[in-house]
Scaffold this motif. Structure first.
Motif, PDB file in Angstrom:
ATOM      1  N   TYR A   2      44.426  99.939  81.964  1.00 26.97           N
ATOM      2  CA  TYR A   2      44.682  99.167  80.871  1.00 26.97           C
ATOM      3  C   TYR A   2      43.433  99.321  79.989  1.00 26.97           C
ATOM      4  O   TYR A   2      43.390  99.194  78.630  1.00 26.97           O
ATOM      5  CB  TYR A   2      44.538  97.677  81.230  1.00 26.97           C
ATOM      6  N   LYS A   4      41.828 102.350  79.433  1.00 28.66           N
ATOM      7  CA  LYS A   4      42.120 103.518  79.145  1.00 28.66           C
ATOM      8  C   LYS A   4      40.591 104.253  79.336  1.00 28.66           C
ATOM      9  O   LYS A   4      40.041 105.109  78.745  1.00 28.66           O
ATOM     10  CB  LYS A   4      42.086 103.714  77.557  1.00 28.66           C
ATOM     11  N   ILE A  33      48.181 106.632  82.023  1.00 27.01           N
ATOM     12  CA  ILE A  33      48.048 105.377  81.695  1.00 27.01           C
ATOM     13  C   ILE A  33      49.345 104.703  81.109  1.00 27.01           C
ATOM     14  O   ILE A  33      49.654 103.708  81.612  1.00 27.01           O
ATOM     15  CB  ILE A  33      47.083 105.573  80.500  1.00 27.01           C
ATOM     16  N   THR A  37      50.643 101.404  83.318  1.00 30.64           N
ATOM     17  CA  THR A  37      50.701 100.088  82.618  1.00 30.64           C
ATOM     18  C   THR A  37      52.173  99.604  82.179  1.00 30.64           C
ATOM     19  O   THR A  37      52.245  98.648  81.302  1.00 30.64           O
ATOM     20  CB  THR A  37      49.755 100.314  81.406  1.00 30.64           C
ATOM     21  N   GLN A  38      53.067 100.372  82.576  1.00 35.39           N
ATOM     22  CA  GLN A  38      54.510  99.813  82.272  1.00 35.39           C
ATOM     23  C   GLN A  38      55.208  99.954  83.763  1.00 35.39           C
ATOM     24  O   GLN A  38      55.139 100.976  84.431  1.00 35.39           O
ATOM     25  CB  GLN A  38      55.166 100.809  81.573  1.00 35.39           C
ATOM     26  N   LYS A  40      54.478  95.905  82.549  1.00 38.74           N
ATOM     27  CA  LYS A  40      53.227  95.372  82.247  1.00 38.74           C
ATOM     28  C   LYS A  40      52.790  94.162  83.520  1.00 38.74           C
ATOM     29  O   LYS A  40      51.888  93.678  83.507  1.00 38.74           O
ATOM     30  CB  LYS A  40      53.222  94.746  80.866  1.00 38.74           C
TER      31      LYS A  40
END
Length: 229
Positions: A2, A4, A33, A37-38, A40
């Protein structure tokens, strides 16, 4: 992911000695990333812990798909908890247990992957592979078409080549194909099962077999119930 933070991701994912070369692979890291992050949010729905190893049963939902379930096996190493194995992408309940009690090739853990390599399973896992059908059930006119999609995220360094084939539940298989993974580290491959006769009911599936860097990975996704009218 999240944040990065490429450097921290490389520290956690790879050998510290490879940190410099890992950080340079910006496209691949950005791909990780996007994947990590999916969705969420994940919901822990159960688990099992024994000593320095634990399994979390999780549920998660993508915007365009029904709720899915999976498992995450974590180990405590050097005072830190790290992910050692995970699987899922199938609907239904998960009852994986830690400390070697989870059979990753069994139907009880849908969508899980197994790897085989002369150097051990960890060395053989050259990618994260998730396979999902376009439907969980089909009822209607036949022959029916069920499409399976393999979403592949390669571990770094990305292999120069990968060969793969699909094995259908009716005993047939597709020819071996060889592809050069893109430098982004992400690849999607689809294949369809087609069949069924009026009045026939069956559960169909498509096993995905991939090889790279001298190692093999086998993915058994959940089956799809097909009822022909």
């Amino acid at each position: 992911a999240y944040k990065k933070d490429h450097q921290q991701m490389c520290r956690l994912m790879g050998n510290p000695a490879d940190l410099a070369s890992c950080v340079q692979q910006k496209d691949a890291l950005n791909g990780y990333i996007a994947m990590l992050t999916q969705p969420k949010s994940h919901t822990v729905i159960g688990g099992f812990m024994k000593g320095d190893e634990a399994t979390l049963d999780v549920a998660y939902t993508f915007a365009s798909a029904p709720q899915s379930t999976g498992f995450v096996v974590m180990k405590k190493t050097g005072g830190k908890w790290v992910i050692s194995q995970f699987g899922g992408s199938g609907s239904g309940s998960v009852s994986a247990k830690a400390s070697g009690q989870a059979d990753l090739a069994s139907a009880s853990v849908s969508g899980s992957a197994s790897a085989s390599s002369g150097a051990g399973a960890d060395a053989g896992e050259f990618a994260i592979i998730q396979i999902s059908p376009n439907t969980q059930k089909y009822a209607g006119k036949c022959p029916a078409t069920v499409t399976y999609k393999a979403n592949i995220t390669f571990k770094m360094p990305v292999p120069d080549a990968m060969s793969y084939h699909w094995e259908r539940s009716d005993g047939t298989r597709t020819p071996d194909k060889k592809v050069a993974p893109p430098r982004t580290g992400h690849l999607s491959i689809s294949e369809s099962w087609r069949g069924g006769k009026p009045g026939e009911e069956q559960t169909v599936s498509m096993r995905f077999v991939a090889e790279a860097n001298g190692a093999m990975m086998v993915q058994d996704p959940p089956g799809v119930q097909v009822a022909c009218k």
